[in-house]
Design an enzyme around this catalytic site. Structure first.
Site, PDB file in Angstrom:
ATOM      1  N   LEU A  63       0.723  -1.167   0.095  1.00  0.00           N
ATOM      2  CA  LEU A  63       0.129   0.061  -0.053  1.00  0.00           C
ATOM      3  C   LEU A  63       0.927   1.268   0.081  1.00  0.00           C
ATOM      4  CD1 LEU A  63      -2.924   0.023   0.315  1.00  0.00           C
ATOM      5  CD2 LEU A  63      -2.201  -2.316   0.603  1.00  0.00           C
ATOM      6  N   LEU A  77       7.050  -1.611   4.248  1.00  0.00           N
ATOM      7  CA  LEU A  77       7.854  -2.895   3.275  1.00  0.00           C
ATOM      8  C   LEU A  77       9.143  -2.011   2.828  1.00  0.00           C
ATOM      9  CD1 LEU A  77       4.973  -4.305   1.232  1.00  0.00           C
ATOM     10  CD2 LEU A  77       6.504  -5.491   2.770  1.00  0.00           C
ATOM     11  N   ALA A  84       4.714  10.317  12.446  1.00  0.00           N
ATOM     12  CA  ALA A  84       5.350  10.501  11.389  1.00  0.00           C
ATOM     13  C   ALA A  84       5.327  11.782  11.031  1.00  0.00           C
ATOM     14  CB  ALA A  84       4.927   9.484  10.281  1.00  0.00           C
ATOM     15  N   GLU A 136      29.936  30.296  12.476  1.00  0.00           N
ATOM     16  CA  GLU A 136      29.819  29.292  13.618  1.00  0.00           C
ATOM     17  C   GLU A 136      29.465  29.514  15.244  1.00  0.00           C
ATOM     18  OE1 GLU A 136      34.026  27.158  13.349  1.00  0.00           O
ATOM     19  OE2 GLU A 136      34.303  29.081  13.055  1.00  0.00           O
TER      20      GLU A 136
HETATM   21  C1  LIG Z   1       9.740   8.140   8.065  1.00  0.00           C
HETATM   22  C2  LIG Z   1       8.758   7.050   8.797  1.00  0.00           C
HETATM   23  C3  LIG Z   1       8.265   7.589  10.074  1.00  0.00           C
HETATM   24  C4  LIG Z   1       7.090   6.846  10.657  1.00  0.00           C
HETATM   25  N1  LIG Z   1       6.760   7.452  11.985  1.00  0.00           N
HETATM   26  C5  LIG Z   1       5.873   6.311  12.730  1.00  0.00           C
HETATM   27  C6  LIG Z   1       5.464   6.903  13.674  1.00  0.00           C
HETATM   28  O1  LIG Z   1       5.981   8.029  14.357  1.00  0.00           O
HETATM   29  N2  LIG Z   1       4.559   6.136  14.716  1.00  0.00           N
HETATM   30  C7  LIG Z   1       3.968   5.061  14.041  1.00  0.00           C
HETATM   31  O2  LIG Z   1       3.262   4.208  14.610  1.00  0.00           O
HETATM   32  N3  LIG Z   1       4.459   4.585  12.758  1.00  0.00           N
HETATM   33  C8  LIG Z   1       5.344   5.124  12.116  1.00  0.00           C
HETATM   34  N4  LIG Z   1       6.020   4.819  10.992  1.00  0.00           N
HETATM   35  C9  LIG Z   1       5.296   3.656  10.382  1.00  0.00           C
HETATM   36  C10 LIG Z   1       4.221   3.645   9.596  1.00  0.00           C
HETATM   37  O3  LIG Z   1       3.117   3.935  10.380  1.00  0.00           O
HETATM   38  C11 LIG Z   1       3.846   2.321   8.860  1.00  0.00           C
HETATM   39  O4  LIG Z   1       4.954   2.128   8.221  1.00  0.00           O
HETATM   40  C12 LIG Z   1       2.678   2.523   8.015  1.00  0.00           C
HETATM   41  O5  LIG Z   1       1.521   2.589   8.621  1.00  0.00           O
HETATM   42  C13 LIG Z   1       2.459   1.195   7.133  1.00  0.00           C
HETATM   43  O6  LIG Z   1       1.545   1.371   6.051  1.00  0.00           O
HETATM   44  P1  LIG Z   1       1.600   1.032   4.682  1.00  0.00           P
HETATM   45  O7  LIG Z   1       0.583   1.231   4.185  1.00  0.00           O
HETATM   46  O8  LIG Z   1       3.018   1.886   4.165  1.00  0.00           O
HETATM   47  O9  LIG Z   1       2.229  -0.456   4.648  1.00  0.00           O
HETATM   48  P2  LIG Z   1       3.095  -1.239   3.527  1.00  0.00           P
HETATM   49  O10 LIG Z   1       4.661  -0.893   3.950  1.00  0.00           O
HETATM   50  O11 LIG Z   1       2.672  -0.982   2.062  1.00  0.00           O
HETATM   51  O12 LIG Z   1       2.665  -2.656   4.012  1.00  0.00           O
HETATM   52  C14 LIG Z   1       3.334  -3.061   5.280  1.00  0.00           C
HETATM   53  C15 LIG Z   1       2.579  -4.696   5.603  1.00  0.00           C
HETATM   54  O13 LIG Z   1       1.257  -4.676   5.890  1.00  0.00           O
HETATM   55  C16 LIG Z   1       0.709  -5.640   4.961  1.00  0.00           C
HETATM   56  N5  LIG Z   1      -0.844  -5.185   4.382  1.00  0.00           N
HETATM   57  C17 LIG Z   1      -0.716  -3.956   4.174  1.00  0.00           C
HETATM   58  N6  LIG Z   1      -2.202  -3.637   3.941  1.00  0.00           N
HETATM   59  C18 LIG Z   1      -2.729  -5.012   4.145  1.00  0.00           C
HETATM   60  C19 LIG Z   1      -4.004  -5.565   3.873  1.00  0.00           C
HETATM   61  N7  LIG Z   1      -4.984  -4.820   3.775  1.00  0.00           N
HETATM   62  N8  LIG Z   1      -4.327  -7.079   4.403  1.00  0.00           N
HETATM   63  C20 LIG Z   1      -3.125  -7.705   4.583  1.00  0.00           C
HETATM   64  N9  LIG Z   1      -2.080  -7.145   4.936  1.00  0.00           N
HETATM   65  C21 LIG Z   1      -1.796  -5.852   4.619  1.00  0.00           C
HETATM   66  C22 LIG Z   1       1.541  -6.035   3.792  1.00  0.00           C
HETATM   67  O14 LIG Z   1       1.607  -7.247   3.274  1.00  0.00           O
HETATM   68  C23 LIG Z   1       3.169  -5.514   4.457  1.00  0.00           C
HETATM   69  O15 LIG Z   1       3.328  -6.849   4.885  1.00  0.00           O
HETATM   70  C24 LIG Z   1       6.718   5.561  10.154  1.00  0.00           C
HETATM   71  C25 LIG Z   1       7.190   5.423   9.157  1.00  0.00           C
HETATM   72  C26 LIG Z   1       8.046   5.964   8.215  1.00  0.00           C
HETATM   73  C27 LIG Z   1       8.503   5.546   6.796  1.00  0.00           C
END
Ligand SMILES: Cc1cc2nc3c(=O)[nH]c(=O)nc-3n(C[C@H](O)[C@H](O)[C@H](O)COP(=O)(O)OP(=O)(O)OC[C@H]3O[C@@H](n4cnc5c(N)ncnc54)[C@H](O)[C@@H]3O)c2cc1C
Ligand code: FES
Ligand code: FES
Length: 1331
Positions: free
Chosen positions: A253, A258, A332, A1258
């Protein structure tokens, strides 16, 4: 469903132009395809790569515009989307967008590396909210890091778009300082200065073509890459079918979980399923008892949905929603919240997840679907722990999440503590919920979950069960804390460290919850059934409940206007915009890595040691060389000349001295191939001993890099015998990573003739790169030309190291005959390069009861790392500068640089001063505590007052120091506010305020005359245009702008006639590093000299035709064969130091300043907010006040980072843990003091320098310590009230961990009483060590 073997065409739009990718590789991110967008971290943590994506919402069919960080956006995810980049927004060639214009005009760009990202975050905000609120602006920029500006001017530019903003709204008057006539700046972002914002112009809308996804295709799309296949089904049914067929394939997503895992942990998923087009995953449904949110909704959408629900429902029903909203504000950055999905967040089950603890206590359930059908599972502790019985089956997907409403008598809260308030992963977070028996304070149900205290979100289920039926009172609180500490156990070696702090937060959070609920109960039950049992909360304790809200900073900048008789054409002393400001804002400013790929170019990646001190036994390259695209491996044997020095080799031979030492380099056709090859290289080592990491260990092993440096005056021993009191203490100052936004990078282009090389490099010292390449390749210096157009931040980190990277790349270029590009990843840059020296200081101070200090003995040790680098010089400067602003008759300063097995530490803004002087100022606070006087009184009493000599016998006049100090006290209303702080502290037990004012005497320059020489070359062309070249490098500090101001004044022509192209060793040879704050001083003198020579030559022509134009004079000069090119030269300030005698005149002049800061700390969490900072700085006659104020503000914020949040952690094996923005926290926009005022002291004359200006690069760094001392002042107030010793070991940075543990109370006591689990023998060492 069959998976076609041919790739589909990937279609998307970039800046309105259709892009068709026939062989889209799922591993390629959008960042790799864009130019104006910058790479600075690759992990979504810095915002430098921000662009706007426009997509049609699969459910509402409306187009959503949102900012994303392209380093985490796979191009395959963009099917049908429109991307708007900084180039699309506006350009110098066409038309500037107001966002671009205003950020440049507000002086919001220095090096400009962060600027395209800033522009895009602001642009996206305006796209959605043409007149945003200031809070929205702060939120939009929260994920964009800037290491140069200190954010204030960036925010100022954004504020001009805000509905409620009218300039700076000085001191709440609603007016702008510009209108009040307090500020001479005519171009600091006044609304009328910029063209009107015209979002509805066609320029905006062609970027998001409406036809893009009007009829979304329903067929499955497949993109095959080299290693990964991306499948994007068009229907839900197809998705379920695919998941059944590829149960191991993750759903992709937002890719924010990932993506980083694939990058840093090397996880490879051969198949990725993208449900981006499936509308079923975005459905939102509201019922009478709860809310169901599609798993595909982004966290930003979830925030909006919850906010809407909160506004619609009565408060009692929205407890869980409000708790979620609280965390969604700080989770984030805006970009990550736009990308990350709710499903991805829940399924990732990060231990630090901010939402899972709340969803778990809020009894959320997960709606799962597979081909087999649907089912519901609770988001329970078992699910969070990943128990198979409570988890999804491999073929199932999470379709949506159901979150029930809360009910009357139910309370839900969320807690979170991170290194800083915004854009930082939490150290610990928690979700807490209690349900009472109706009409009573008897606990019917209780759930508490914590994040950050284990491998997964942890539920305190047992404790909660044991508390059922209990009354909500102090007895329950005590028992709950004991039980929670027992159940939520954290071993001493737990990953992430900070164990005692985390355990303290476990109970502190519960205490906050206890008080919150008590307050709510009070409202619900009046009078309470049994008033005896009902504990009243005294007003003093209510402060525990308040969080620190994000506040939009305000501030005023004051400086002197130029003389009214100064010709309009003469720009000296005026706030001229940075020459590249507009180009920074449009992305047209070219940095080293923006140079387009050259013919036959190859990429280089570095192989570094994984051992701290070891013999290299064997190296196996066979597998690496088999990787397609790998061309060669460069080892020490390939170096035709010298391999660095005996003690500091470019490439390791036989032995390694630290983790991160470069052993060899791989050359391949692409960067990705080179990095893949590195993973396949096998090196075996034999560990050597002793391995030394810390200063303490180095002292024990007598491991030093150079002899002790010492300065002494008076008779210290005798003085100690005559004083009233003596205090001894220790101070620890942590190191600092430069974190320049542009990592180290170089492009070496070998020429076909005469072994010539062109080197494009990001450096502060191109002559050093040139010299090092020459000795490494064994070719004369005259064959090598180094070019520096601009550097994306240096701060001292690009003085020595770029020569190493340049030389290794040059060996590669020579061996392969190809151009070589070497761009360091953020992780490698942080691992390899070293930074500011950590310091351990011991002091003994003798003083009279009235606070007069009679004797001071300081001994400092700095951690130099494994090679000498600049460590000896840093030690010398540290000792020379230790006295700061104080006249103490009997002094002894000693310093030593320790040799350890860590990467070599090097120059960093302030060069030892910020660390060393913290020891001196800590002595002052210790003396104040002993005398029972405020620290400012001790400072005043001991400050230089009259013309005097320093400890090294250099004469100086402290008049400006005293003026800065007095002005700062006045401007900040210090004495009044000191009283107010005391009043506040009397009234509040859990929040304390602190205030501190710090004076500064900062010496600029190098302690050697030859280092102050500079040269310039000025050409006048026949059309009258002038090309200026000088020996300084543009690092963002505006040196080129200042040089053109000088040339403009001298030649008496407008700046528009003048141009600087680059710094090149072919134009100005044998240059000195641009450092030590004197770059503009000395190069300015050289430019002045060149211009004066030229003007002298033109004088007869001008005399003959005084009414002529510049162009006519130049034409005439050419006709008369007068040379129109001149070299200017400055022989340098006299500077020397005789260490034998301890005497000298090492510095050309001093910069004086003072800063006052006020903070408020939360004693229960260790968090702090910066209430106000006032800086007064003596800039003499500023060449360019806008640039100089920018330097002061930027350095101050960088200093604040050093002293409050930036913490380097190493594993017990010497591996740096903190290798990116997620683990290493530099200040963000929300760390800027709520009120931030900077004034330049009205001018005093310093005849030595160019137009009596001063170098301010500085000095501001150290003024950041005013925040540190304000924090320690607040901590001291807390300790005094709690009857604990007021003198405590000073440790910088004053992180939340340090603050919380220093404010010892019943909760910290509980933690110490309740012992940690014993460490098993396999884990004998703690998680991290300090340097
Ligand atoms: C710079 C940065 C800062 C962050 N700061 C915070 C923070 O302060 N606090 C916090 O809590 N989090 C933080 N995060 C984490 C962030 O909240 C999670 O990475 C994010 O919510 C994951 O969602 P995504 O859609 O990107 O997942 P993806 O990376 O796309 O997927 C992650 C996993 O979820 C699975 N998945 C996704 N959707 C489904 C579905 N519908 N059914 C089954 N499996 C599914 C996928 O198979 C995969 O294994 C941060 C991340 C980053 C990169
Ligand atoms: S966020 Fe993409 S490079 Fe930092
Ligand atoms: S201007 Fe922001 S990082 Fe340099």
């Amino acid at each position: 469903m069959p998976c076609p073997s041919r790739s589909d065409e990937l279609v998307f739009f970039v800046n309105g132009r259709k892009v068709i990718e026939r062989n889209a590789d799922p591993e390629v991110t959008l960042l790799m395809r864009l130019t104006g967008t910058k790479y600075a971290c690759g992990r979504g943590g810095c915002g430098a790569c921000t662009v706007m994506v426009s997509k049609r919402d699969p459910t509402s069919q409306e187009i959503r515009h949102f900012s994303v960080t392209t380093c985490l956006v796979p191009i395959c995810s963009l099917y049908g989307a429109a991307v708007t980049t900084v180039e699309g927004v506006g350009s110098m060639k066409t038309r500037l967008h107001p966002v671009q214009e205003r950020i440049a005009k507000s002086h919001g760009t220095q090096c400009g590396f962060c600027t395209p990202g800033m522009v895009m975050s602001m642009y996206t905000l305006l796209r959605n909210h043409p007149q945003p609120s200031e809070e929205q602006l702060l939120e939009a920029l929260g994920g964009n890091l800037c290491r140069c500006t200190g954010y204030r001017p960036i925010l100022a530019s954004g504020k001009t778009f805000c509905l409620e903003s009218n300039g700076c709204q000085q001191k709440g008057t609603g007016k702008c300082c510009l209108d009040l006539g307090e500020n001479d700046s005519s171009s600091l972002g006044r609304k009328s200065d910029v063209s009107p914002f015209a979002l509805s112009s066609p320029q905006e809308y062609h970027l998001t073509p409406t036809r893009m996804t009007e009829n979304p295709e329903k067929r499955t799309l497949t993109f095959h890459g080299e290693r990964v296949t991306w499948i994007s089904p068009g229907t839900f049914k197809d998705l379920l079918e695919l998941k059944a067929k590829h149960p191991e394939a993750p759903l992709i997503l937002g890719n924010t979980s990932l993506g980083p895992a694939m990058r840093s942990k090397g996880c490879l998923h051969p198949i990725l399923l993208s449900p981006a087009r499936i509308s079923e995953l975005n459905v939102v449904s509201k019922t009478n008892d709860g809310l169901t949110i599609g798993a595909g909704c982004s966290l930003a959408q979830v925030k909006d949905i919850l906010a809407e629900r909160v506004s619609e429902l009565p408060e009692e029903k929205t407890q869980t929603y409000r708790a979620l909203l609280k965390h969604l504000k700080s989770l984030a950055s805006q970009q990550i919240r736009n990308m990350a999905s709710l499903g991805g967040h829940i399924i990732s089950r990060h231990s630090y997840s901010d939402l899972n603890p709340i969803l778990a206590v809020g009894n959320a359930t997960l709606n799962l679907t597979s081909e087999e059908g649907t089912r519901r599972i609770p988001l329970s502790e078992h699910f969070l722990a990943g128990l198979a019985s409570a988890d999804l089956k491999p073929e199932e997907i999470l379709e949506s999440v159901y979150i029930p409403h809360s009910q009357k008598w139910e309370f839900v809260s969320a807690f979170r503590q991170a290194q800083c308030q915004q854009n930082a992963l939490p150290d610990v977070n928690a979700g807490m919920r209690v349900l009472f028996k109706e009409g009573t304070d008897i606990i019917e149900d209780l759930s508490i979950t914590y994040g950050g205290v284990g491998a997964a979100t942890v539920s305190a289920h047992k404790s909660c069960q044991q508390l059922l039926g209990r009354q909500w009172d102090e007895l329950m609180l005590d028992e709950a804390c004991r039980r929670l500490l027992d159940e939520v156990s954290l071993p001493g070696w737990a990953p992430g460290g900070r164990v005692e702090f985390k355990r303290t937060l476990v109970v502190s959070f519960f205490f906050k919850f206890y008080l919150q609920v008590l307050q709510e109960l009070k409202k619900l039950i009046k009078p309470f059934p049994n008033s005896r049992r009902y504990p009243e909360i005294s007003d003093r304790f209510l402060s525990a409940l308040e969080d620190f809200p994000g506040t939009v900073p305000q501030g005023v900048q004051r400086y002197q206007s130029v003389d009214s008789h100064q010709p309009l054409q003469d720009p000296v002393g005026r706030p001229v915009m940075h020459l590249s400001g507009l180009k920074h804002a449009t992305g047209e400013a070219e940095f080293c890595d923006d140079i387009p790929m050259v013919d036959k170019e190859l990429c280089m990646a570095l192989v570094t040691s994984t051992r701290a001190y070891a013999k290299i036994i064997s190296i196996d390259l066979s597998e690496a060389l088999e990787i397609p695209g790998v061309v060669d491996v460069i080892t020490a044997k390939d170096i035709p000349g010298t391999n660095g020095t005996e003690d500091d080799k470019l490439l390791a031979v036989d032995e390694v001295l630290c983790v991160g030492q470069i052993i060899f380099a791989v050359v391949a056709e692409t960067d990705v191939q080179a990095k893949r090859a590195i993973e396949k290289i096998k090196i075996t080592y034999e560990e050597l001993e002793p391995i030394i990491f810390t200063i303490k260990d180095a002292i024990k092993h007598n491991s030093f890099l150079c002899p002790e440096k010492k300065l002494e005056q008076g008779n210290i021993e005798e003085a100690f015998e005559k004083v009233d009191q003596i205090v001894e203490g220790e101070v620890h100052v942590g190191g600092q990573e430069h974190f320049y936004m542009e990592t180290q990078r170089v492009l070496v282009i070998p020429k076909t003739e005469d072994k010539e090389l062109d080197i494009y490099v990001s450096t502060q010292d191109p002559a050093h790169v040139q010299k090092t390449v020459s000795s490494t390749l064994n070719i004369p210096i005259n064959r090598i030309t180094c070019h520096v157009k601009r550097v994306g931040g240096g701060f001292g980190g690009k003085i020595g190291r770029p020569a190493v990277f340049g030389a290794i790349a040059a060996v590669g270029a020579l061996k392969t005959g190809h151009p070589i590009r070497l761009v360091l990843d953020r992780e490698d840059d942080m691992l390899i390069t070293g930074g500011r020296h950590p310091l351990f200081g011991k002091y003994k101070v003798g003083f009279m009861n009235n606070g007069r200090i009679k004797a001071l003995d300081i001994e400092c040790f700095i951690n130099g790392g494994c090679t000498l680098d600049d460590s000896e010089l840093v030690t010398e400067f540290l000792i020379l500068k230790l006295e700061n602003a104080y006249k103490i008759r009997n002094l002894r300063f000693r310093g030593r640089a320790c040799l350890t097995n860590l990467p070599s530490n090097t120059a960093f803004r302030g060069f030892g001063f910020p660390q060393g002087t913290l020891v001196t100022e800590s002595c002052i606070t210790a003396v104040a505590a002993k005398c029972g006087l405020p620290p400012e009184k001790i400072r005043e009493k001991n400050m230089y007052r009259t013309v005097d000599k320093t400890i090294y016998k250099q004469a100086f006049n402290p008049e400006s120091l005293i003026r800065c100090w007095n002005e700062c006290l006045d401007a900040s209303s210090f004495h009044n506010r000191r009283k107010q702080v005391e009043e506040f502290n009397k009234k509040n037990y859990w929040k304390k305020r602190g205030i501190a004012v710090i004076p500064m005497k900062f010496s600029v320059g190098f302690a050697a005359t030859s280092y102050h020489q500079a040269a310039a070359l000025v050409h006048i062309y026949t059309d009258g245009s002038v090309l200026v070249t000088h020996g300084g490098n543009e690092l963002g500090q505006g040196i080129h702008t200042k040089m053109l101001q000088v040339a403009s004044r001298e030649l008496k022509i407008p700046m528009s006639h003048l141009h600087i192209c680059e710094t090149s060793t072919a134009m100005v040879p044998n240059t000195i590093a641009t450092a030590a704050s004197v770059g503009a001083d000395i190069n300015g003198k050289a430019v002045q000299n060149a211009c004066q020579i030229l003007l002298k030559r033109l004088e007869p022509i001008i005399k003959k035709n005084p009414e002529g134009t510049w162009e006519e004079w130049i034409e005439a000069a050419f006709e008369q064969r007068i040379s129109l090119s001149a070299t200017g030269y400055f022989r340098g300030y006299k500077a020397f130091m005789d260490w034998e005698k301890g005497e000298g005149d090492p510095f050309p002049y001093y910069v004086y300043g003072a800063a006052c800061s006020e903070v408020e700390i939360d004693c229960l969490t260790g968090a702090h907010k910066k209430i106000r900072t006032d800086i007064v700085m003596d800039a003499c006659c500023s060449l360019n006040p806008a640039i100089d104020i920018g330097q002061i503000e930027g350095a101050f914020i960088q200093g604040m980072g050093l002293y409050t949040t930036e913490e380097l952690k190493y594993s017990p094996e010497g591996v740096l843990y903190s290798r990116g923005p997620d683990e290493y926290k530099i200040p963000t926009i929300s760390d800027v003091p709520e009120e931030f005022n900077v004034s330049l002291l009205p001018s005093s004359q310093t005849p030595l320098t160019i137009y009596s200006s001063k170098g301010l690069g500085e000095s501001g760094m150290f003024l950041g310590s005013s925040v540190f001392f304000a924090i320690t002042d607040a901590v001291a107030a807390a300790r005094k009230e709690r009857d604990i010793a007021e003198d405590f070991t000073v440790k910088s940075p004053a992180t939340p961990e340090w603050v919380r543990m220093a404010c010892a109370d019943r909760f910290t006591e509980m933690v110490y009483i309740c012992p940690l689990p014993l460490e098993p023998p396999s884990h004998p060492t703690p998680w991290a060590i300090f340097k």
